[in-house]
Enzyme design. Structure first.
Site: not given
Length: 136
Positions: A49-50
């Site tokens: 994820h970011a």
């Protein structure tokens, strides 16, 4: 891609070592959330994820692990293997954690409280987000 891997202040003597870091001095944000990852299954990969706004410092306080960082144009890997160093991960950076040694503990200091709306969990959505941010 700018990678910030920082060694923290450490005092060593005959009785052991003490490493310390201070918000707004050693890390560029006030810490609002602390968590740690441990008991990682062999060969497990985590993260994927970011964040749109969140800043983090990752510190492997026991053992070692590898952090894959992707800013949308470049991918790099950073090994964390010392409790006296940390890796800054800013917003808009895809991250994956892997190659955890047996017994590894990864401590994470976060600039914000948990907010699911800040996460980008699909890689294609991340790529689209990076393209949109570049237009601004």
């Amino acid at each position: 891609m700018k990678i910030v891997k920082q060694h923290f202040h450490t005092n060593k003597n005959d009785t052991g070592s003490l490493t310390f870091l201070e918000a707004m001095r050693d890390i560029p944000f006030m810490v609002k959330r602390i968590y740690y990852i441990y008991d990682i299954a062999k060969e497990a990969r985590r993260g994927f994820h970011a964040h749109k706004e969140l800043e983090q410092y990752l510190i492997c306080i026991h053992g070692e692990c590898t952090i894959l960082l992707d800013d949308g144009s470049e991918v790099r890997e950073v090994n964390l293997n010392s409790p006296s160093e940390g890796l800054y991960v800013g917003p808009g950076m895809w991250r994956e954690m892997h190659a955890f040694s047996h017994g590894a503990v990864l401590l994470v200091l976060a600039s914000e409280y948990y907010d699911e709306n800040d996460y980008i969990r699909k890689y294609q959505d991340f790529c689209n987000y990076i393209k949109e941010m570049a237009k601004k």
